[in-house]
Design a protein around this motif. Sequence first.
Motif, PDB file in Angstrom:
ATOM      1  N   GLY A 101     -42.005  23.664 -36.789  1.00 52.43           N
ATOM      2  CA  GLY A 101     -41.747  25.041 -37.220  1.00 52.43           C
ATOM      3  C   GLY A 101     -40.339  25.487 -36.886  1.00 52.43           C
ATOM      4  N   PHE A 102     -39.849  25.086 -35.722  1.00 53.33           N
ATOM      5  CA  PHE A 102     -38.483  25.432 -35.324  1.00 53.33           C
ATOM      6  C   PHE A 102     -37.459  24.796 -36.257  1.00 53.33           C
ATOM      7  CE2 PHE A 102     -34.632  24.325 -32.967  1.00 53.33           C
ATOM      8  CZ  PHE A 102     -34.180  25.596 -32.647  1.00 53.33           C
ATOM      9  N   THR A 103     -37.642  23.518 -36.554  1.00 54.59           N
ATOM     10  CA  THR A 103     -36.659  22.845 -37.399  1.00 54.59           C
ATOM     11  C   THR A 103     -36.691  23.373 -38.831  1.00 54.59           C
ATOM     12  OG1 THR A 103     -38.169  20.991 -37.828  1.00 54.59           O
ATOM     13  CG2 THR A 103     -36.627  20.741 -36.013  1.00 54.59           C
ATOM     14  N   ILE A 104     -37.860  23.710 -39.330  1.00 55.90           N
ATOM     15  CA  ILE A 104     -37.953  24.308 -40.669  1.00 55.90           C
ATOM     16  C   ILE A 104     -37.370  25.720 -40.644  1.00 55.90           C
ATOM     17  CG2 ILE A 104     -39.574  25.118 -42.435  1.00 55.90           C
ATOM     18  CD1 ILE A 104     -39.113  22.079 -42.346  1.00 55.90           C
ATOM     19  N   GLY A 105     -37.536  26.412 -39.532  1.00 57.84           N
ATOM     20  CA  GLY A 105     -36.955  27.748 -39.382  1.00 57.84           C
ATOM     21  C   GLY A 105     -35.440  27.735 -39.496  1.00 57.84           C
ATOM     22  N   LEU A 106     -34.814  26.637 -39.094  1.00 55.65           N
ATOM     23  CA  LEU A 106     -33.363  26.527 -39.244  1.00 55.65           C
ATOM     24  C   LEU A 106     -32.968  26.575 -40.719  1.00 55.65           C
ATOM     25  CD1 LEU A 106     -32.607  23.734 -36.615  1.00 55.65           C
ATOM     26  CD2 LEU A 106     -32.209  26.186 -36.383  1.00 55.65           C
ATOM     27  N   PHE A 107     -33.775  25.958 -41.588  1.00 53.32           N
ATOM     28  CA  PHE A 107     -33.518  26.017 -43.030  1.00 53.32           C
ATOM     29  C   PHE A 107     -33.720  27.435 -43.557  1.00 53.32           C
ATOM     30  CE2 PHE A 107     -34.485  21.402 -43.029  1.00 53.32           C
ATOM     31  CZ  PHE A 107     -33.313  20.971 -43.616  1.00 53.32           C
ATOM     32  N   PHE A 108     -34.810  28.062 -43.153  1.00 56.43           N
ATOM     33  CA  PHE A 108     -35.101  29.396 -43.657  1.00 56.43           C
ATOM     34  C   PHE A 108     -34.063  30.418 -43.210  1.00 56.43           C
ATOM     35  CE2 PHE A 108     -39.486  27.818 -44.352  1.00 56.43           C
ATOM     36  CZ  PHE A 108     -39.549  28.113 -45.698  1.00 56.43           C
ATOM     37  N   GLY A 109     -33.446  30.203 -42.047  1.00 60.53           N
ATOM     38  CA  GLY A 109     -32.366  31.087 -41.607  1.00 60.53           C
ATOM     39  C   GLY A 109     -31.207  31.054 -42.582  1.00 60.53           C
ATOM     40  N   GLY A 110     -30.856  29.867 -43.054  1.00 59.45           N
ATOM     41  CA  GLY A 110     -29.778  29.736 -44.030  1.00 59.45           C
ATOM     42  C   GLY A 110     -30.130  30.364 -45.365  1.00 59.45           C
ATOM     43  N   ILE A 111     -31.363  30.180 -45.781  1.00 57.97           N
ATOM     44  CA  ILE A 111     -31.811  30.774 -47.049  1.00 57.97           C
ATOM     45  C   ILE A 111     -31.807  32.297 -46.950  1.00 57.97           C
ATOM     46  CG2 ILE A 111     -33.805  31.038 -48.585  1.00 57.97           C
ATOM     47  CD1 ILE A 111     -34.483  28.089 -47.883  1.00 57.97           C
ATOM     48  N   PHE A 112     -32.297  32.822 -45.840  1.00 57.37           N
ATOM     49  CA  PHE A 112     -32.334  34.275 -45.631  1.00 57.37           C
ATOM     50  C   PHE A 112     -30.916  34.852 -45.632  1.00 57.37           C
ATOM     51  CE2 PHE A 112     -32.615  37.976 -42.738  1.00 57.37           C
ATOM     52  CZ  PHE A 112     -33.434  38.769 -43.517  1.00 57.37           C
ATOM     53  N   LYS A 113     -30.000  34.188 -44.945  1.00 61.55           N
ATOM     54  CA  LYS A 113     -28.610  34.651 -44.898  1.00 61.55           C
ATOM     55  C   LYS A 113     -28.004  34.652 -46.299  1.00 61.55           C
ATOM     56  CE  LYS A 113     -24.549  35.578 -43.138  1.00 61.55           C
ATOM     57  NZ  LYS A 113     -24.224  36.851 -42.575  1.00 61.55           N
ATOM     58  N   THR A 114     -28.256  33.617 -47.075  1.00 62.23           N
ATOM     59  CA  THR A 114     -27.727  33.538 -48.434  1.00 62.23           C
ATOM     60  C   THR A 114     -28.280  34.660 -49.302  1.00 62.23           C
ATOM     61  OG1 THR A 114     -27.522  31.144 -48.218  1.00 62.23           O
ATOM     62  CG2 THR A 114     -27.485  32.040 -50.452  1.00 62.23           C
ATOM     63  N   MET A 115     -29.564  34.939 -49.166  1.00 60.76           N
ATOM     64  CA  MET A 115     -30.162  36.019 -49.952  1.00 60.76           C
ATOM     65  C   MET A 115     -29.570  37.377 -49.578  1.00 60.76           C
ATOM     66  SD  MET A 115     -34.101  34.663 -50.109  1.00 60.76           S
ATOM     67  CE  MET A 115     -34.743  36.277 -50.444  1.00 60.76           C
ATOM     68  N   GLN A 116     -29.316  37.591 -48.291  1.00 61.71           N
ATOM     69  CA  GLN A 116     -28.704  38.853 -47.859  1.00 61.71           C
ATOM     70  C   GLN A 116     -27.310  39.014 -48.443  1.00 61.71           C
ATOM     71  OE1 GLN A 116     -28.799  38.865 -43.567  1.00 61.71           O
ATOM     72  NE2 GLN A 116     -30.295  40.518 -43.598  1.00 61.71           N
ATOM     73  N   VAL A 117     -26.511  37.962 -48.362  1.00 61.92           N
ATOM     74  CA  VAL A 117     -25.144  38.023 -48.876  1.00 61.92           C
ATOM     75  C   VAL A 117     -25.155  38.222 -50.382  1.00 61.92           C
ATOM     76  CG1 VAL A 117     -23.042  36.660 -49.218  1.00 61.92           C
ATOM     77  CG2 VAL A 117     -24.149  36.702 -46.985  1.00 61.92           C
ATOM     78  N   LYS A 118     -26.047  37.551 -51.077  1.00 59.58           N
ATOM     79  CA  LYS A 118     -26.136  37.711 -52.532  1.00 59.58           C
ATOM     80  C   LYS A 118     -26.441  39.156 -52.892  1.00 59.58           C
ATOM     81  CE  LYS A 118     -28.413  36.012 -56.640  1.00 59.58           C
ATOM     82  NZ  LYS A 118     -29.411  35.115 -57.197  1.00 59.58           N
ATOM     83  N   LYS A 119     -27.358  39.758 -52.156  1.00 60.67           N
ATOM     84  CA  LYS A 119     -27.702  41.153 -52.409  1.00 60.67           C
ATOM     85  C   LYS A 119     -26.503  42.067 -52.142  1.00 60.67           C
ATOM     86  CE  LYS A 119     -31.771  42.177 -51.134  1.00 60.67           C
ATOM     87  NZ  LYS A 119     -32.963  42.523 -50.339  1.00 60.67           N
ATOM     88  N   GLN A 120     -25.773  41.811 -51.052  1.00 64.21           N
ATOM     89  CA  GLN A 120     -24.608  42.629 -50.716  1.00 64.21           C
ATOM     90  C   GLN A 120     -23.498  42.476 -51.757  1.00 64.21           C
ATOM     91  OE1 GLN A 120     -23.569  41.253 -46.830  1.00 64.21           O
ATOM     92  NE2 GLN A 120     -25.127  42.479 -45.798  1.00 64.21           N
ATOM     93  N   LEU A 121     -23.229  41.247 -52.183  1.00 63.37           N
ATOM     94  CA  LEU A 121     -22.172  41.035 -53.151  1.00 63.37           C
ATOM     95  C   LEU A 121     -22.527  41.547 -54.535  1.00 63.37           C
ATOM     96  CD1 LEU A 121     -20.921  37.461 -52.156  1.00 63.37           C
ATOM     97  CD2 LEU A 121     -19.792  39.656 -51.753  1.00 63.37           C
ATOM     98  N   SER A 122     -23.798  41.526 -54.901  1.00 62.35           N
ATOM     99  CA  SER A 122     -24.191  42.040 -56.217  1.00 62.35           C
ATOM    100  C   SER A 122     -24.138  43.554 -56.254  1.00 62.35           C
ATOM    101  CB  SER A 122     -25.584  41.533 -56.605  1.00 62.35           C
ATOM    102  OG  SER A 122     -26.550  42.035 -55.729  1.00 62.35           O
ATOM    103  N   VAL A 123     -24.300  44.213 -55.108  1.00 57.17           N
ATOM    104  CA  VAL A 123     -24.192  45.679 -55.043  1.00 57.17           C
ATOM    105  C   VAL A 123     -22.751  46.100 -55.216  1.00 57.17           C
ATOM    106  CG1 VAL A 123     -24.443  47.658 -53.493  1.00 57.17           C
ATOM    107  CG2 VAL A 123     -26.268  45.990 -53.668  1.00 57.17           C
ATOM    108  N   ARG A 124     -21.823  45.340 -54.685  1.00 54.34           N
ATOM    109  CA  ARG A 124     -20.386  45.659 -54.775  1.00 54.34           C
ATOM    110  C   ARG A 124     -19.871  45.571 -56.200  1.00 54.34           C
ATOM    111  NH1 ARG A 124     -17.839  42.225 -49.793  1.00 54.34           N
ATOM    112  NH2 ARG A 124     -19.057  43.205 -48.151  1.00 54.34           N
ATOM    113  N   LYS A 125     -20.490  44.722 -57.002  1.00 56.71           N
ATOM    114  CA  LYS A 125     -20.043  44.527 -58.377  1.00 56.71           C
ATOM    115  C   LYS A 125     -20.129  45.733 -59.176  1.00 56.71           C
ATOM    116  CE  LYS A 125     -20.238  40.352 -60.875  1.00 56.71           C
ATOM    117  NZ  LYS A 125     -21.022  39.397 -61.570  1.00 56.71           N
TER     118      LYS A 125
END
Length: 87
Positions: free
Chosen positions: A63-87
């Motif tokens: 679960g910990f090692t898979i959580g490392l992947f989900f952290g990256g996915i979550f961060k990417t989704m947050q940034v995508k949302k932030q950058l799409s709002v700026r557009k």
Amino acid sequence: YLLYKNQSFYIKNGLLMQEGSIIPLIVMMLNFLIKYFLNVVLATRPILYNDFRFNIFYGCICGFTIGLFFGGIFKTMQVKKQLSVRK
């Protein structure tokens, strides 16, 4: 999630791009090595399939090692949302 806090993202031709990083490679190798080791242990000691403590340990580590992947996915989704709002 904290592993990916310094990652840089930008939009190019309407696509979200991420600067290159060695972090995903390290996470993948760590995940592979840990799961490989745990499965070798299970193959050499099948009695551990019925050991409650080993199963809890196996679940937590995987679960910990898979959580490392989900952290990256979550961060990417947050940034995508932030950058799409700026557009």
